[in-house]
Design an enzyme around this catalytic site. Structure first.
Site, PDB file in Angstrom:
ATOM      1  N   HIS A  31       0.805  -1.148   0.187  1.00  0.00           N
ATOM      2  CA  HIS A  31       0.074   0.000  -0.123  1.00  0.00           C
ATOM      3  C   HIS A  31       0.948   1.328  -0.044  1.00  0.00           C
ATOM      4  O   HIS A  31       0.335   2.401   0.064  1.00  0.00           O
ATOM      5  CB  HIS A  31      -0.875   0.061   1.114  1.00  0.00           C
ATOM      6  CG  HIS A  31      -2.107  -1.058   1.164  1.00  0.00           C
ATOM      7  ND1 HIS A  31      -2.906  -1.202   0.115  1.00  0.00           N
ATOM      8  CD2 HIS A  31      -2.286  -2.078   1.978  1.00  0.00           C
ATOM      9  CE1 HIS A  31      -3.679  -2.309   0.339  1.00  0.00           C
ATOM     10  NE2 HIS A  31      -3.193  -2.868   1.607  1.00  0.00           N
TER      11      HIS A  31
ATOM     12  N   ASP B 135      -2.782 -10.610  -3.031  1.00  0.00           N
ATOM     13  CA  ASP B 135      -3.242 -10.100  -1.455  1.00  0.00           C
ATOM     14  C   ASP B 135      -4.685  -9.520  -2.022  1.00  0.00           C
ATOM     15  O   ASP B 135      -5.256  -9.105  -2.976  1.00  0.00           O
ATOM     16  CB  ASP B 135      -2.419  -8.915  -0.946  1.00  0.00           C
ATOM     17  CG  ASP B 135      -2.803  -8.437   0.184  1.00  0.00           C
ATOM     18  OD1 ASP B 135      -2.358  -8.664   1.418  1.00  0.00           O
ATOM     19  OD2 ASP B 135      -4.019  -7.766   0.165  1.00  0.00           O
TER      20      ASP B 135
ATOM     21  N   HIS C 153      -6.543  -7.239  -0.963  1.00  0.00           N
ATOM     22  CA  HIS C 153      -6.503  -5.888  -1.187  1.00  0.00           C
ATOM     23  C   HIS C 153      -5.862  -5.340  -2.235  1.00  0.00           C
ATOM     24  O   HIS C 153      -4.860  -5.866  -2.623  1.00  0.00           O
ATOM     25  CB  HIS C 153      -6.084  -5.039   0.073  1.00  0.00           C
ATOM     26  CG  HIS C 153      -6.587  -5.532   1.491  1.00  0.00           C
ATOM     27  ND1 HIS C 153      -6.088  -6.332   2.157  1.00  0.00           N
ATOM     28  CD2 HIS C 153      -8.099  -5.041   1.878  1.00  0.00           C
ATOM     29  CE1 HIS C 153      -7.007  -6.611   3.207  1.00  0.00           C
ATOM     30  NE2 HIS C 153      -8.074  -5.930   3.105  1.00  0.00           N
TER      31      HIS C 153
ATOM     32  N   TYR D 110      -3.994 -12.540   7.708  1.00  0.00           N
ATOM     33  CA  TYR D 110      -4.168 -12.247   9.212  1.00  0.00           C
ATOM     34  C   TYR D 110      -5.036 -13.243  10.121  1.00  0.00           C
ATOM     35  O   TYR D 110      -5.013 -12.983  11.326  1.00  0.00           O
ATOM     36  CB  TYR D 110      -5.005 -11.035   9.359  1.00  0.00           C
ATOM     37  CG  TYR D 110      -4.470  -9.876   8.333  1.00  0.00           C
ATOM     38  CD1 TYR D 110      -3.364  -9.107   9.117  1.00  0.00           C
ATOM     39  CD2 TYR D 110      -4.729  -9.374   7.150  1.00  0.00           C
ATOM     40  CE1 TYR D 110      -2.778  -8.182   8.258  1.00  0.00           C
ATOM     41  CE2 TYR D 110      -4.064  -8.657   6.436  1.00  0.00           C
ATOM     42  CZ  TYR D 110      -3.131  -7.973   6.964  1.00  0.00           C
ATOM     43  OH  TYR D 110      -2.588  -7.130   6.305  1.00  0.00           O
TER      44      TYR D 110
ATOM     45  N   ASP E 287      -4.845 -12.945   2.620  1.00  0.00           N
ATOM     46  CA  ASP E 287      -5.832 -12.630   2.922  1.00  0.00           C
ATOM     47  C   ASP E 287      -7.248 -12.938   2.201  1.00  0.00           C
ATOM     48  O   ASP E 287      -8.236 -12.428   2.904  1.00  0.00           O
ATOM     49  CB  ASP E 287      -5.833 -11.132   3.830  1.00  0.00           C
ATOM     50  CG  ASP E 287      -5.329 -10.251   2.884  1.00  0.00           C
ATOM     51  OD1 ASP E 287      -4.902 -10.574   1.490  1.00  0.00           O
ATOM     52  OD2 ASP E 287      -4.806  -8.970   3.109  1.00  0.00           O
TER      53      ASP E 287
HETATM   54  C1  SP5 Z   1      -0.977  -5.389   3.683  1.00  0.00           C
HETATM   55  C2  SP5 Z   1      -2.557  -5.425   3.916  1.00  0.00           C
HETATM   56  O1  SP5 Z   1      -3.226  -6.486   3.806  1.00  0.00           O
HETATM   57  N1  SP5 Z   1      -3.268  -4.316   4.599  1.00  0.00           N
HETATM   58  C3  SP5 Z   1      -4.572  -4.477   4.488  1.00  0.00           C
HETATM   59  C4  SP5 Z   1      -5.211  -3.015   5.281  1.00  0.00           C
HETATM   60  C5  SP5 Z   1      -6.329  -3.004   5.306  1.00  0.00           C
HETATM   61  N2  SP5 Z   1      -6.925  -2.540   6.490  1.00  0.00           N
HETATM   62  C6  SP5 Z   1      -8.186  -2.102   6.454  1.00  0.00           C
HETATM   63  C7  SP5 Z   1      -8.702  -1.857   7.794  1.00  0.00           C
HETATM   64  C8  SP5 Z   1     -10.202  -1.640   7.893  1.00  0.00           C
HETATM   65  C9  SP5 Z   1     -10.921  -1.523   9.007  1.00  0.00           C
HETATM   66  N3  SP5 Z   1     -10.477  -2.980   9.578  1.00  0.00           N
HETATM   67  C10 SP5 Z   1     -11.459  -3.330  10.642  1.00  0.00           C
HETATM   68  C11 SP5 Z   1     -11.048  -4.280  11.615  1.00  0.00           C
HETATM   69  C12 SP5 Z   1     -11.569  -5.676  11.275  1.00  0.00           C
HETATM   70  N4  SP5 Z   1     -10.831  -6.723  12.058  1.00  0.00           N
HETATM   71 ZN    ZN Z   2      -4.417  -7.151   2.313  1.00  0.00          ZN
END
Ligand code: SP5
Ligand code: ZN
Length: 352
Positions: free
Chosen positions: A167, A203, A205, A332, A293
């Site tokens: 990112h 990934d 995302h 994760y 993920d």
């Molecule tokens: C490297 C990578 O996979 N980064 C991903 C970052 C995305 N994070 C977004 C978080 C948005 C809010 N998360 C809520 C918590 C849910 N456990």
């Molecule tokens: Zn990710």
């Protein structure tokens, strides 16, 4: 295949993440790489300690100003007593250098650390603590050591990087990432290879930082399969199918966004399409931005890929038959993450 690691990657403790203004525990933990290494050692992994590399490889991908900020951010924060007098034990932004503030004109870097944070960070979820720089810098060495192994003739090498990177743009960071390991590896491979390098990101995302770093480059093909950012998923502003590159980089970027809930068949079709696109583009080496993920049980994404889906994805990528550096990104679910990485690595080796 060799597994490259360095213990300094454990030093980063983000201390949670701030989402919708609320600090929560966060999921980007040192226990992630512990779990991966445990699963790989059960499979008799050959673990290689990372070698230190010069900063020139970082400067190929990042602005010097971002590197200087990240290296001193924690000391600047504590020198300003923001931990003791304001009760904030991590470096975190409050006001952002939104492009619209200056109608697109460049903004100056502010002097105060509490303002600098909002110049370089683009979200509130990516906190900096005392060990963050050392860990992020070590992760770069991990990625570059994997490049060295492949350049020396290993068919594949796995870089167990933490924190993740995809990112991070040239000049700004976010998404639990600080330095962008995959394009650092990709740019280094591009220097060593005759033909184009493909960076394929599986990934869950969108790899927005990697996309932007190479958006105008014709010698690096960047592909990403991810959950549709338009359906409410990070990074929200990027990752759409109409982002295809520009200038010398026209048609060298490919995004395949998928609906939340997508499982093995459609996800693997997309992975296959990215592999075919890299082959048609004449790629001579490959970086896999390996987030796991997209797995069904992962807390950070709504994709539903199974363990055997990851194995099959590895085979599709391995069948390209290219020198390949795999760089750890997200993933994760501590219970399954190690096994999922192992499935991809086994699939890569079977694909050949
Ligand atoms: C490297 C990578 O996979 N980064 C991903 C970052 C995305 N994070 C977004 C978080 C948005 C809010 N998360 C809520 C918590 C849910 N456990
Ligand atoms: Zn990710």
């Amino acid at each position: 295949m060799p597994v490259v690691w360095n213990d300094r990657c454990r030093l980063h403790d983000p201390g949670g993440e701030i989402f919708v203004g609320v600090r929560t525990a966060g999921t980007e933990l040192a226990a992630r790489t512990d779990a991966i290494l445990a699963a790989l050692s059960q499979a008799d992994a050959h673990v290689v300690d990372a070698e230190q590399h010069a900063d020139s490889a970082l400067l190929a991908v990042h602005d010097a100003a971002l590197l200087e900020f990240l290296e001193s951010a924690w000391d600047d924060w504590t020198d300003a007593k923001l931990d003791r007098e304001r009760g904030q034990d991590r470096v975190v932004p409050y006001a952002f250098a939104h492009a619209g503030l200056t109608s697109g004109r460049p903004a100056a870097v502010p002097a105060a650390v509490w303002a600098k944070t909002g110049y370089f960070a683009y979200d509130t979820m990516t906190l900096i603590g005392p060990g963050t720089w050392d860990a992020a810098r070590a992760a770069v060495d991990v990625a570059l050591t994997a490049v060295d192994l492949v350049a020396a003739g290993a068919p594949h090498a796995y870089a167990c990087c933490r924190p993740p990177g995809h990112h991070v743009c040239r000049g700004c960071y976010g998404g639990s990432c600080y330095l962008n390991n995959s394009p650092i590896a990709g740019a280094s491979l591009a220097n060593k290879s005759a033909g184009p390098v493909a960076v394929l990101d599986i990934d869950a995302h969108h790899g927005n930082g990697t996309q932007e770093i190479f958006y105008e480059r014709g010698d690096v093909l960047v592909g990403s399969v991810h959950v549709d950012p338009g359906a409410g998923w990070f990074p929200h502003f990027l990752g759409f199918a109409d982002e295809t590159g520009t200038g010398a980089g026209a048609n060298t970027n490919k995004n395949l966004p998928l609906a939340p809930g997508t499982g093995d068949e459609l996800w693997l079709e997309a992975v296959d399409a990215l592999a075919a696109w890299a082959r048609e583009g004449g790629a001579t080496s490959l970086v896999v931005a390996l987030g796991v993920d997209a797995a069904a049980g992962d807390p950070e994404s709504p994709l539903n890929v199974s363990a055997s889906g990851f194995r099959r994805a590895g085979r599709l990528l391995g069948a390209l038959g290219l020198p390949t550096v795999l760089v750890q990104e997200g993933g994760y679910d501590l219970e399954t993450l190690g096994q999922l990485v192992r499935e991809v690595l086994l699939g890569i080796e079977e694909g050949l």
